[in-house]
Write a protein that holds these residues in place. Structure first.
Motif, short mmCIF file in Angstrom:
data_model
loop_
_atom_site.label_atom_id
_atom_site.label_comp_id
_atom_site.label_asym_id
_atom_site.label_seq_id
_atom_site.Cartn_x
_atom_site.Cartn_y
_atom_site.Cartn_z
N ILE A 34 0.85 -1.20 0.00
CA ILE A 34 0.00 0.00 0.00
C ILE A 34 0.88 1.25 0.00
CG2 ILE A 34 -1.66 1.34 1.35
CD1 ILE A 34 -2.79 -1.37 2.32
N GLU A 35 1.83 1.31 0.94
CA GLU A 35 2.73 2.46 1.00
C GLU A 35 3.64 2.51 -0.22
OE1 GLU A 35 2.08 0.61 3.67
OE2 GLU A 35 1.83 1.87 5.42
N TRP A 37 3.06 1.45 -3.33
CA TRP A 37 2.33 1.93 -4.50
C TRP A 37 1.91 3.39 -4.35
CZ3 TRP A 37 2.57 0.33 -9.17
CH2 TRP A 37 2.90 -0.99 -9.43
N ALA A 38 1.56 3.79 -3.14
CA ALA A 38 1.23 5.20 -2.92
C ALA A 38 2.45 6.08 -3.20
CB ALA A 38 0.73 5.43 -1.50
N THR A 39 3.62 5.61 -2.78
CA THR A 39 4.86 6.34 -3.05
C THR A 39 5.11 6.45 -4.55
OG1 THR A 39 5.82 5.63 -0.96
CG2 THR A 39 7.36 6.36 -2.66
N ILE A 42 2.54 8.94 -6.08
CA ILE A 42 2.83 10.33 -5.71
C ILE A 42 4.07 10.83 -6.46
CG2 ILE A 42 3.53 11.86 -3.82
CD1 ILE A 42 1.79 10.03 -1.98
N VAL A 81 3.64 9.28 3.85
CA VAL A 81 3.50 7.89 3.38
C VAL A 81 4.82 7.14 3.56
CG1 VAL A 81 3.13 6.48 1.32
CG2 VAL A 81 1.58 8.36 1.83
N TRP A 156 -5.78 14.88 4.76
CA TRP A 156 -4.83 13.78 4.67
C TRP A 156 -3.94 13.64 5.88
CZ3 TRP A 156 -5.93 10.18 1.41
CH2 TRP A 156 -6.75 10.50 0.34
#
Length: 186
Positions: A34-35, A37-39, A42, A81, A156
């Protein structure tokens, strides 16, 4: 390359992982992807926004007004993140002299103490920032650059702060189960 026994040093959390040691994350209940892919998302957004702004500025001698404000927001979100990923992987900042020395029981207590302090800090940040979001929403605050509702950005902070706190609680639980705190298991 010398082995750790020859050089006298042990592999610690801050050391780069040698290629002969396979890097694997500890199993967690909520996937660390999760982190990750979020990284990636972004960073991709930041790169695209910046590149588009450079192209527009080069060809038109003006720039997109919204890019700076949105880029700052994305960089702050990226830091949060990445902080969540660092906590979940137990790669957060600490003084290795204290964290990696002493008996196994002392190392376990220090690891748990660090994890619970991180959890308490981010629970506090999350709880206090809920009020900030509510005030931004209630008073219809707008962003200084492009005039969008400020709560679009501020929402956020409590979300990611509570996520970091949960990751720290998960680390606290995992460190409570862990029995080997030597340098060979890293």
């Amino acid at each position: 390359m010398t082995s750790p026994s020859e050089s006298g040093s042990m592999l610690d959390a801050a050391s780069p992982i040698p290629p002969e040691i396979e890097a694997a994350d500890e199993p967690t209940r909520v996937p660390l992807a999760i982190e990750d892919w979020a990284t990636v998302l972004i960073m991709g957004l930041l790169a695209c926004i910046t590149f588009a702004n450079v192209l527009v500025r080069y060809f038109t001698d003006s720039s997109f007004a919204w890019t700076e404000e949105f880029s700052v927001f994305l960089m702050i979100l990226l830091a949060l993140v990445a902080g969540s990923a660092a906590v979940a992987r137990d790669r957060h900042i600490r003084i290795e002299y204290f964290a990696e020395s002493g008996s196994m029981a002392r190392r376990k207590r220090l690891a748990q103490f660090g994890a619970i302090m991180v959890a308490l800090l981010f629970l506090l940040i999350g709880a206090l920032s809920v009020r900030v979001v509510w005030d931004d929403y209630r008073f219809e605050e707008t962003s200084p650059g492009i005039g969008v509702p400020q709560w679009w950005y501020s929402i956020w902070l409590p979300i990611v702060s509570f996520a970091i706190a949960l990751r720290a609680l998960g680390l606290f639980i995992r460190r409570g189960r862990k029995t080997n705190y030597g340098g060979s298991d890293r």
